[in-house]
Design a protein around this motif. Structure first.
Motif, PDB file in Angstrom:
ATOM      1  N   GLY A  43      -5.027  -3.114  18.608  1.00  0.00           N
ATOM      2  CA  GLY A  43      -3.585  -2.979  18.462  1.00  0.00           C
ATOM      3  C   GLY A  43      -3.086  -1.557  18.620  1.00  0.00           C
ATOM      4  N   ARG A  44      -3.967  -0.585  18.380  1.00  0.00           N
ATOM      5  CA  ARG A  44      -3.565   0.817  18.472  1.00  0.00           C
ATOM      6  C   ARG A  44      -3.077   1.175  19.871  1.00  0.00           C
ATOM      7  NH1 ARG A  44      -8.269   3.057  16.570  1.00  0.00           N
ATOM      8  NH2 ARG A  44      -7.672   2.380  14.493  1.00  0.00           N
ATOM      9  N   GLY A  45      -3.619   0.499  20.887  1.00  0.00           N
ATOM     10  CA  GLY A  45      -3.215   0.781  22.257  1.00  0.00           C
ATOM     11  C   GLY A  45      -1.763   0.448  22.533  1.00  0.00           C
ATOM     12  N   GLN A  50       4.709   0.025  13.273  1.00  0.00           N
ATOM     13  CA  GLN A  50       4.222  -0.289  11.940  1.00  0.00           C
ATOM     14  C   GLN A  50       3.013  -1.206  12.042  1.00  0.00           C
ATOM     15  OE1 GLN A  50       8.555  -1.117  10.262  1.00  0.00           O
ATOM     16  NE2 GLN A  50       7.098  -1.007   8.559  1.00  0.00           N
ATOM     17  N   VAL A  51       2.119  -1.063  11.068  1.00  0.00           N
ATOM     18  CA  VAL A  51       0.958  -1.942  10.952  1.00  0.00           C
ATOM     19  C   VAL A  51       0.867  -2.399   9.503  1.00  0.00           C
ATOM     20  CG1 VAL A  51      -1.551  -2.160  11.151  1.00  0.00           C
ATOM     21  CG2 VAL A  51      -0.290  -0.736  12.784  1.00  0.00           C
ATOM     22  N   VAL A  52       0.756  -3.707   9.304  1.00  0.00           N
ATOM     23  CA  VAL A  52       0.592  -4.267   7.966  1.00  0.00           C
ATOM     24  C   VAL A  52      -0.657  -5.128   7.958  1.00  0.00           C
ATOM     25  CG1 VAL A  52       1.583  -5.719   6.156  1.00  0.00           C
ATOM     26  CG2 VAL A  52       3.088  -4.291   7.574  1.00  0.00           C
ATOM     27  N   VAL A  53      -1.539  -4.863   7.000  1.00  0.00           N
ATOM     28  CA  VAL A  53      -2.736  -5.679   6.820  1.00  0.00           C
ATOM     29  C   VAL A  53      -2.534  -6.517   5.569  1.00  0.00           C
ATOM     30  CG1 VAL A  53      -5.222  -5.664   6.403  1.00  0.00           C
ATOM     31  CG2 VAL A  53      -4.200  -3.976   7.953  1.00  0.00           C
ATOM     32  N   VAL A  54      -2.735  -7.821   5.707  1.00  0.00           N
ATOM     33  CA  VAL A  54      -2.592  -8.726   4.568  1.00  0.00           C
ATOM     34  C   VAL A  54      -3.967  -8.922   3.947  1.00  0.00           C
ATOM     35  CG1 VAL A  54      -1.845 -10.991   3.770  1.00  0.00           C
ATOM     36  CG2 VAL A  54      -0.659  -9.883   5.681  1.00  0.00           C
ATOM     37  N   THR A  63      -8.422  -2.592   1.093  1.00  0.00           N
ATOM     38  CA  THR A  63      -7.442  -1.505   1.092  1.00  0.00           C
ATOM     39  C   THR A  63      -8.119  -0.157   1.352  1.00  0.00           C
ATOM     40  OG1 THR A  63      -5.980  -2.710  -0.412  1.00  0.00           O
ATOM     41  CG2 THR A  63      -5.699  -0.325  -0.289  1.00  0.00           C
ATOM     42  N   LYS A  64      -9.257   0.093   0.702  1.00  0.00           N
ATOM     43  CA  LYS A  64      -9.974   1.356   0.899  1.00  0.00           C
ATOM     44  C   LYS A  64     -10.474   1.483   2.333  1.00  0.00           C
ATOM     45  CE  LYS A  64     -11.520   1.827  -3.898  1.00  0.00           C
ATOM     46  NZ  LYS A  64     -12.693   1.805  -4.807  1.00  0.00           N
ATOM     47  N   ALA A  65     -10.992   0.384   2.888  1.00  0.00           N
ATOM     48  CA  ALA A  65     -11.504   0.428   4.263  1.00  0.00           C
ATOM     49  C   ALA A  65     -10.381   0.679   5.257  1.00  0.00           C
ATOM     50  CB  ALA A  65     -12.226  -0.881   4.589  1.00  0.00           C
ATOM     51  N   VAL A  66      -9.255   0.005   5.074  1.00  0.00           N
ATOM     52  CA  VAL A  66      -8.124   0.171   5.991  1.00  0.00           C
ATOM     53  C   VAL A  66      -7.568   1.590   5.895  1.00  0.00           C
ATOM     54  CG1 VAL A  66      -5.761  -0.573   6.473  1.00  0.00           C
ATOM     55  CG2 VAL A  66      -7.550  -2.276   6.065  1.00  0.00           C
ATOM     56  N   ALA A  67      -7.564   2.158   4.701  1.00  0.00           N
ATOM     57  CA  ALA A  67      -7.054   3.515   4.525  1.00  0.00           C
ATOM     58  C   ALA A  67      -7.859   4.518   5.347  1.00  0.00           C
ATOM     59  CB  ALA A  67      -7.073   3.903   3.052  1.00  0.00           C
ATOM     60  N   LYS A  68      -9.152   4.282   5.503  1.00  0.00           N
ATOM     61  CA  LYS A  68      -9.983   5.158   6.319  1.00  0.00           C
ATOM     62  C   LYS A  68      -9.779   4.905   7.806  1.00  0.00           C
ATOM     63  CE  LYS A  68     -13.686   5.619   2.878  1.00  0.00           C
ATOM     64  NZ  LYS A  68     -15.108   5.348   2.589  1.00  0.00           N
ATOM     65  N   LEU A  69      -9.609   3.633   8.169  1.00  0.00           N
ATOM     66  CA  LEU A  69      -9.483   3.274   9.576  1.00  0.00           C
ATOM     67  C   LEU A  69      -8.090   3.539  10.131  1.00  0.00           C
ATOM     68  CD1 LEU A  69     -11.337  -0.135   9.256  1.00  0.00           C
ATOM     69  CD2 LEU A  69     -12.199   1.822  10.553  1.00  0.00           C
ATOM     70  N   GLU A  70      -7.068   3.290   9.332  1.00  0.00           N
ATOM     71  CA  GLU A  70      -5.676   3.399   9.781  1.00  0.00           C
ATOM     72  C   GLU A  70      -4.828   3.852   8.594  1.00  0.00           C
ATOM     73  OE1 GLU A  70      -3.227   3.139  13.119  1.00  0.00           O
ATOM     74  OE2 GLU A  70      -5.274   2.399  13.061  1.00  0.00           O
ATOM     75  N   GLU A  72      -2.020   5.067   8.045  1.00  0.00           N
ATOM     76  CA  GLU A  72      -0.586   4.770   7.978  1.00  0.00           C
ATOM     77  C   GLU A  72      -0.291   3.292   7.759  1.00  0.00           C
ATOM     78  OE1 GLU A  72       1.608   7.221   7.916  1.00  0.00           O
ATOM     79  OE2 GLU A  72      -0.116   8.569   8.066  1.00  0.00           O
ATOM     80  N   ALA A  73      -1.306   2.442   7.780  1.00  0.00           N
ATOM     81  CA  ALA A  73      -1.078   0.997   7.647  1.00  0.00           C
ATOM     82  C   ALA A  73      -0.617   0.649   6.239  1.00  0.00           C
ATOM     83  CB  ALA A  73      -2.341   0.228   7.998  1.00  0.00           C
TER      84      ALA A  73
END
Length: 447
Positions: A43-45, A50-54, A63-70, A72-73
């Protein structure tokens, strides 16, 4: 790329009970990164606004993993697993005020290409569903299409025999106008065999509102979802095969391709040579013309053109190797910079270190960078010579053109062009070795 602003919703709330794991399914690794990282990378391409992960099961870990990967999500919580429509509903408050197209992806579907996502983003219909022609439609939801576009999506459990004969099936990925999504998402019902709120029902609701729905298709391989350990292993094999082919086509020499393992973001320049049994962890860049000899593990590092690494070397995050650097067997480097032409032949650990150009690091050298609480840096100047079995107790500086005597424990700075020697004077005790051995044998015999 579409001129329409894009937002992403990535569904990552499921437990994945078939994985037989306490770890949330989307955090199992593929190509060195969590599954959800593949969806984020694809999706970054699109340069989403905005990016929202449910998240749901294991939300803290996700949440911790997403914070490292993206970083701003945003994270939306789905505390009850009431279906895909319900999951998207939880994400909508975080997209308040967004005007554009919302694309819904799945954290356990790692292979959707950027090209396919661009096609979804650029499509003019109000609702666009990603479908594929399935070799075995099985229990997929069926896409019912006519010359007026996509009419409806029918879940397998709710489909009659005729509908189950349709080979065009639903991947689950969907793109919708944000305003339309806000209008319709609250109207979803759960009057179905599962008692869940299906995102797919938005197609019918949109058509009832006079909006058009259509289908974008992709190859079935892009839609592979991961539900079991066996599927994860098969996906890893497919990912590695594709990355090896891409590397070869881009001018990289792989001596034995099947033994080289890539991470999602591994970057290798043309005319680089990669030996057998090399493993790339995340965050590794190899410039053109570099060579990695067999049995190396590299992660979070950068290797410049002309450098040669290995065999049996380990480069950890923060390792930066300049041009024509030589790193030999059983060398470990972490958070260190080696300037052009530096040589570290064998049996050495360099941590939190800067090695100047053309310095030579002897066998058995250790930079003692950790005092049990804090990390400390070692500076080794250009053209310095570090004798074998030197312990450099950081923080410490070895000046340009300086030397250390083999077997030294260096605790103070060494000026430029000076010799640092720090070892006890040797004393020989005549006959003592024989007497010690005899005493030890007597002690052993008396046990």
């Amino acid at each position: 790329m579409s001129d329409t602003p894009v937002a992403l919703i990535i569904l990552a709330a499921g437990q994945g009970s078939r994985m037989q794991s306490d770890l949330p399914k989307v955090l199992h690794r593929l190509g060195g990164v969590p599954l959800v990282g593949h969806a984020l990378a694809a999706g970054r391409g699109l340069e989403p606004e905005q990016v929202v992960v449910v998240a749901g099961h294991g939300a803290d870990l996700v949440t911790k993993a997403v914070a490292k990967l993206e970083p701003e999500a945003g994270i939306a919580l789905q505390t009850e697993q009431l279906g895909t429509g319900h999951a998207v509903q939880q994400a909508m408050p975080l997209l308040e005020g967004f005007a554009g197209k919302v694309i819904v992806l799945y954290g356990d579907t790692p292979f959707i290409s950027e090209t396919t996502l661009e096609a979804l983003a650029a499509h003019k219909s109000d609702v666009v569903v990603l479908g594929f022609e399935a070799a075995d439609p099985g229990r997929y939801g069926r896409l019912v299409v006519n010359d007026q576009g996509l009419q409806r999506i029918v879940e397998y459990k709710d489909a009659d025999a005729a509908t189950r004969q349709i080979a065009l099936v639903n991947s689950g990925v969907m793109a919708l106008d944000a305003a339309l999504l806000r209008e319709l998402i609250g109207n979803l019902g759960n009057d179905n065999a599962s008692g869940e709120y299906y995102l797919t029902d938005l197609v019918q609701l949109a058509r009832e509102a006079g909006r058009r729905a259509d289908v974008v298709t992709c190859d079935e391989t892009e839609t592979l979802g991961i539900n079991t350990r066996a599927e994860l292993a098969a996906a890893e094999a497919a990912f590695q095969a594709r990355r090896r082919t891409e590397a070869l086509e881009n001018g990289v020499t792989l001596i034995e391709p099947a033994t080289v393992w890539f991470a999602l973001d591994t970057t290798i320049g043309r005319d680089a040579v990669i030996g057998q049994n090399v493993v790339f962890g995340p965050g590794t860049t190899i410039e053109s013309g570099a060579e990695i000899l067999p049995f190396c593990h590299l992660e979070g590092c950068h290797i410049a053109s002309g450098a040669k690494v290995g065999p049996f070397a380990r480069l950890r995050p923060g390792a930066e190797l300049g041009g024509d650097v030589r790193v030999g067997n059983f060398v470990e480097i972490k958070n260190s910079v080696l300037d052009e032409g530096a040589k570290v032949g064998h049996l050495t650990y360099l941590g939190d270190t800067h090695v100047g150009e053309f310095a030579n690091i002897g066998a058995g050298t250790v930079t003692c960078n950790y005092d049990g609480v804090m990390k400390h840096r070692t500076e080794i100047g250009a053209n310095a010579f570090i004798g074998s079995d030197t312990m450099l107790v950081a923080p410490v500086r070895v000046g340009a053109g300086a030397m250390t005597a083999s077997g030294s424990v260096i605790t103070q700075n060494i000026p430029d062009e000076a010799l640092g020697m720090a070892r006890a004077r040797q004393i020989n005790k005549a006959g003592l070795a024989t007497r010690i051995m005899a005493a030890l044998r007597v002690r052993k015999d008396n046990k």
